[in-house]
Design a protein around this motif. Structure first.
Motif, PDB file in Angstrom:
ATOM      1  N   LEU A 126      -7.679  -5.443  -5.901  1.00  0.00           N
ATOM      2  CA  LEU A 126      -6.697  -5.648  -6.955  1.00  0.00           C
ATOM      3  C   LEU A 126      -5.380  -6.163  -6.377  1.00  0.00           C
ATOM      4  CD1 LEU A 126      -5.870  -5.401  -9.914  1.00  0.00           C
ATOM      5  CD2 LEU A 126      -5.283  -3.010  -9.488  1.00  0.00           C
ATOM      6  N   ALA A 127      -5.011  -5.640  -5.225  1.00  0.00           N
ATOM      7  CA  ALA A 127      -3.779  -6.091  -4.576  1.00  0.00           C
ATOM      8  C   ALA A 127      -3.875  -7.562  -4.175  1.00  0.00           C
ATOM      9  CB  ALA A 127      -3.482  -5.232  -3.347  1.00  0.00           C
ATOM     10  N   GLU A 128      -5.054  -7.978  -3.678  1.00  0.00           N
ATOM     11  CA  GLU A 128      -5.254  -9.374  -3.297  1.00  0.00           C
ATOM     12  C   GLU A 128      -5.185 -10.281  -4.521  1.00  0.00           C
ATOM     13  OE1 GLU A 128      -5.973 -12.758  -0.999  1.00  0.00           O
ATOM     14  OE2 GLU A 128      -5.291 -10.726  -0.500  1.00  0.00           O
ATOM     15  N   GLN A 129      -5.746  -9.819  -5.629  1.00  0.00           N
ATOM     16  CA  GLN A 129      -5.691 -10.595  -6.867  1.00  0.00           C
ATOM     17  C   GLN A 129      -4.240 -10.754  -7.336  1.00  0.00           C
ATOM     18  OE1 GLN A 129      -7.978  -8.903 -10.040  1.00  0.00           O
ATOM     19  NE2 GLN A 129      -7.501 -10.536 -11.490  1.00  0.00           N
ATOM     20  N   ARG A 130      -3.481  -9.682  -7.267  1.00  0.00           N
ATOM     21  CA  ARG A 130      -2.072  -9.747  -7.657  1.00  0.00           C
ATOM     22  C   ARG A 130      -1.294 -10.685  -6.732  1.00  0.00           C
ATOM     23  NH1 ARG A 130      -0.736  -3.313  -8.713  1.00  0.00           N
ATOM     24  NH2 ARG A 130      -1.868  -3.112 -10.697  1.00  0.00           N
ATOM     25  N   ARG A 131      -1.626 -10.652  -5.442  1.00  0.00           N
ATOM     26  CA  ARG A 131      -0.930 -11.517  -4.487  1.00  0.00           C
ATOM     27  C   ARG A 131      -1.197 -12.992  -4.788  1.00  0.00           C
ATOM     28  NH1 ARG A 131      -1.876 -14.381  -0.187  1.00  0.00           N
ATOM     29  NH2 ARG A 131      -4.107 -13.914  -0.283  1.00  0.00           N
ATOM     30  N   ARG A 132      -2.461 -13.307  -5.106  1.00  0.00           N
ATOM     31  CA  ARG A 132      -2.800 -14.698  -5.414  1.00  0.00           C
ATOM     32  C   ARG A 132      -2.120 -15.166  -6.695  1.00  0.00           C
ATOM     33  NH1 ARG A 132      -9.341 -14.934  -4.128  1.00  0.00           N
ATOM     34  NH2 ARG A 132      -9.177 -14.602  -1.854  1.00  0.00           N
ATOM     35  N   LEU A 133      -2.092 -14.303  -7.695  1.00  0.00           N
ATOM     36  CA  LEU A 133      -1.418 -14.668  -8.940  1.00  0.00           C
ATOM     37  C   LEU A 133       0.069 -14.896  -8.704  1.00  0.00           C
ATOM     38  CD1 LEU A 133      -3.132 -12.211 -11.460  1.00  0.00           C
ATOM     39  CD2 LEU A 133      -3.459 -14.680 -11.296  1.00  0.00           C
ATOM     40  N   GLU A 146       0.834  -1.208   0.000  1.00  0.00           N
ATOM     41  CA  GLU A 146       0.000   0.000   0.000  1.00  0.00           C
ATOM     42  C   GLU A 146       0.863   1.250   0.000  1.00  0.00           C
ATOM     43  OE1 GLU A 146      -3.703   2.022   2.541  1.00  0.00           O
ATOM     44  OE2 GLU A 146      -2.861   0.078   3.125  1.00  0.00           O
ATOM     45  N   LEU A 147       1.902   1.273   0.821  1.00  0.00           N
ATOM     46  CA  LEU A 147       2.798   2.429   0.857  1.00  0.00           C
ATOM     47  C   LEU A 147       3.483   2.631  -0.493  1.00  0.00           C
ATOM     48  CD1 LEU A 147       4.473   1.968   4.366  1.00  0.00           C
ATOM     49  CD2 LEU A 147       2.731   3.630   3.720  1.00  0.00           C
ATOM     50  N   GLU A 148       3.868   1.529  -1.128  1.00  0.00           N
ATOM     51  CA  GLU A 148       4.527   1.619  -2.429  1.00  0.00           C
ATOM     52  C   GLU A 148       3.593   2.225  -3.469  1.00  0.00           C
ATOM     53  OE1 GLU A 148       7.649   1.396  -5.086  1.00  0.00           O
ATOM     54  OE2 GLU A 148       7.610   1.124  -2.900  1.00  0.00           O
ATOM     55  N   ALA A 149       2.301   1.887  -3.382  1.00  0.00           N
ATOM     56  CA  ALA A 149       1.326   2.455  -4.318  1.00  0.00           C
ATOM     57  C   ALA A 149       1.215   3.963  -4.129  1.00  0.00           C
ATOM     58  CB  ALA A 149      -0.036   1.796  -4.111  1.00  0.00           C
ATOM     59  N   TYR A 150       1.166   4.419  -2.894  1.00  0.00           N
ATOM     60  CA  TYR A 150       1.067   5.858  -2.634  1.00  0.00           C
ATOM     61  C   TYR A 150       2.333   6.591  -3.098  1.00  0.00           C
ATOM     62  CZ  TYR A 150      -2.922   4.654   0.328  1.00  0.00           C
ATOM     63  OH  TYR A 150      -4.118   4.193   0.794  1.00  0.00           O
ATOM     64  N   ARG A 151       3.472   5.954  -2.898  1.00  0.00           N
ATOM     65  CA  ARG A 151       4.729   6.588  -3.336  1.00  0.00           C
ATOM     66  C   ARG A 151       4.774   6.742  -4.848  1.00  0.00           C
ATOM     67  NH1 ARG A 151       7.031   2.896   0.726  1.00  0.00           N
ATOM     68  NH2 ARG A 151       7.544   4.108   2.605  1.00  0.00           N
ATOM     69  N   LYS A 152       4.115   5.819  -5.552  1.00  0.00           N
ATOM     70  CA  LYS A 152       4.063   5.894  -7.009  1.00  0.00           C
ATOM     71  C   LYS A 152       2.954   6.822  -7.504  1.00  0.00           C
ATOM     72  CE  LYS A 152       5.880   1.240  -7.840  1.00  0.00           C
ATOM     73  NZ  LYS A 152       5.566  -0.109  -8.408  1.00  0.00           N
ATOM     74  N   GLY A 153       2.196   7.387  -6.567  1.00  0.00           N
ATOM     75  CA  GLY A 153       1.103   8.260  -6.959  1.00  0.00           C
ATOM     76  C   GLY A 153      -0.136   7.506  -7.397  1.00  0.00           C
ATOM     77  N   GLU A 154      -0.266   6.243  -6.983  1.00  0.00           N
ATOM     78  CA  GLU A 154      -1.393   5.419  -7.387  1.00  0.00           C
ATOM     79  C   GLU A 154      -2.412   5.322  -6.250  1.00  0.00           C
ATOM     80  OE1 GLU A 154       0.334   1.684  -8.319  1.00  0.00           O
ATOM     81  OE2 GLU A 154       1.422   2.401 -10.085  1.00  0.00           O
ATOM     82  N   GLU A 155      -3.650   5.029  -6.624  1.00  0.00           N
ATOM     83  CA  GLU A 155      -4.679   4.782  -5.624  1.00  0.00           C
ATOM     84  C   GLU A 155      -4.575   3.331  -5.155  1.00  0.00           C
ATOM     85  OE1 GLU A 155      -6.756   6.812  -4.164  1.00  0.00           O
ATOM     86  OE2 GLU A 155      -6.034   8.564  -5.290  1.00  0.00           O
ATOM     87  N   TRP A 156      -4.809   3.126  -3.867  1.00  0.00           N
ATOM     88  CA  TRP A 156      -4.712   1.792  -3.304  1.00  0.00           C
ATOM     89  C   TRP A 156      -6.035   1.046  -3.473  1.00  0.00           C
ATOM     90  CZ3 TRP A 156      -1.859  -2.061  -2.157  1.00  0.00           C
ATOM     91  CH2 TRP A 156      -2.267  -3.033  -1.254  1.00  0.00           C
ATOM     92  N   ASP A 157      -5.958  -0.128  -4.131  1.00  0.00           N
ATOM     93  CA  ASP A 157      -7.136  -0.970  -4.363  1.00  0.00           C
ATOM     94  C   ASP A 157      -6.888  -2.318  -3.680  1.00  0.00           C
ATOM     95  OD1 ASP A 157      -9.214  -2.541  -5.226  1.00  0.00           O
ATOM     96  OD2 ASP A 157      -9.183  -1.790  -7.286  1.00  0.00           O
ATOM     97  N   PRO A 158      -7.473  -2.553  -2.516  1.00  0.00           N
ATOM     98  CA  PRO A 158      -7.222  -3.816  -1.786  1.00  0.00           C
ATOM     99  C   PRO A 158      -7.587  -5.058  -2.595  1.00  0.00           C
ATOM    100  CG  PRO A 158      -8.338  -2.213  -0.384  1.00  0.00           C
ATOM    101  CD  PRO A 158      -8.375  -1.672  -1.782  1.00  0.00           C
TER     102      PRO A 158
END
Length: 228
Positions: free
Chosen positions: A131-138, A117-129
């Motif tokens: 989407l993040a969970e989907q990426r983690r499972r993949l 989540e912190l990395e997303a904010y540093r990149k200027g992105e919105e945090w989507d839990p």
């Protein structure tokens, strides 16, 4: 006597001229302005801190909120907000690429942000839990598939020594020849092309090797007998 009197008069401070009086007046006015500016700055900081303390308190008492994002603010304001958040037991971070766009986010301790989540904010992105969970499972699935592929490869081409495995059955020398015969061919897996056309079982192959060794020993014995 006249020289002494002249020396005394010269040493006495001369009355200020009009120019000197004007310079002193300007200096006093400037000092007064600086003092007023410092007092105004101090007052503004106190008012801002009081405002942030009130907002932070409301944020803590609101159970529906897990985090709060503030609009971009200056370095001094960010410093005050970080200090208020720390005193209140909250976690705070600043994000933004440049000074004009930097802002503060507050997080309750029980909802502290993850590294992703912190990395997303540093990149200027919105945090989507989600989407993040989907990426983690993949990512986990890819890791498991890679591990399974590596395990399958290890079972297909075992690292165990063929010679050591069968030496107790056919002898060290014969097992060495068998290992040489079955040396892996990278282009066709673990079995050489010639062996792929060989329909004999491993036991038959080992029997043939033993017979070959036996024949060799008999031939050697015959040569020695002739020589004698």
């Amino acid at each position: 006597m006249a020289d002494l009197l002249g020396s005394i008069l010269n040493s006495m401070e001369k009355p200020p001229t009009v120019g000197d009086q004007e310079s002193r007046r300007k200096a006093r006015e400037q000092a007064a302005r600086l003092k007023k500016m410092e007092e105004d700055e101090k007052r503004k900081k106190a008012e801002f801190r009081k405002k942030m303390e009130k907002e932070v308190s409301d944020f803590i008492q609101d159970s529906a909120q897990q985090k709060r994002k503030y609009n971009p603010m200056g370095k001094i304001e960010r410093s005050i907000l970080h200090d208020v958040a720390e005193v209140a037991g909250l976690t705070s971070f600043s994000f933004g690429e440049d000074e004009e766009s930097r802002y503060v986010m507050l997080f309750k301790k029980e909802f502290a942000p993850s590294d992703e989540e912190l990395e997303a904010y540093r990149k200027g992105e919105e945090w989507d839990p989600q989407l993040a969970e989907q990426r983690r499972r993949l990512k986990e699935q890819a890791a498991k598939e890679a591990e399974a592929s590596q395990t399958e490869k290890s079972e297909t081409c075992p690292n165990s020594n063929y010679r050591d495995k069968y030496s107790h059955l056919i002898g060290t020398s014969a097992a060495k020849d068998a290992a040489h015969t079955l040396e892996a061919n990278r282009a066709y897996g673990c079995v050489p092309v010639a062996n792929k056309r060989d329909t004999r079982s491993i036991e038959e192959a080992m029997n043939a090797i033993r017979a070959k060794k036996r024949q060799k020993r008999e031939d050697d014995s015959g040569v020695h007998s002739s020589s004698s």
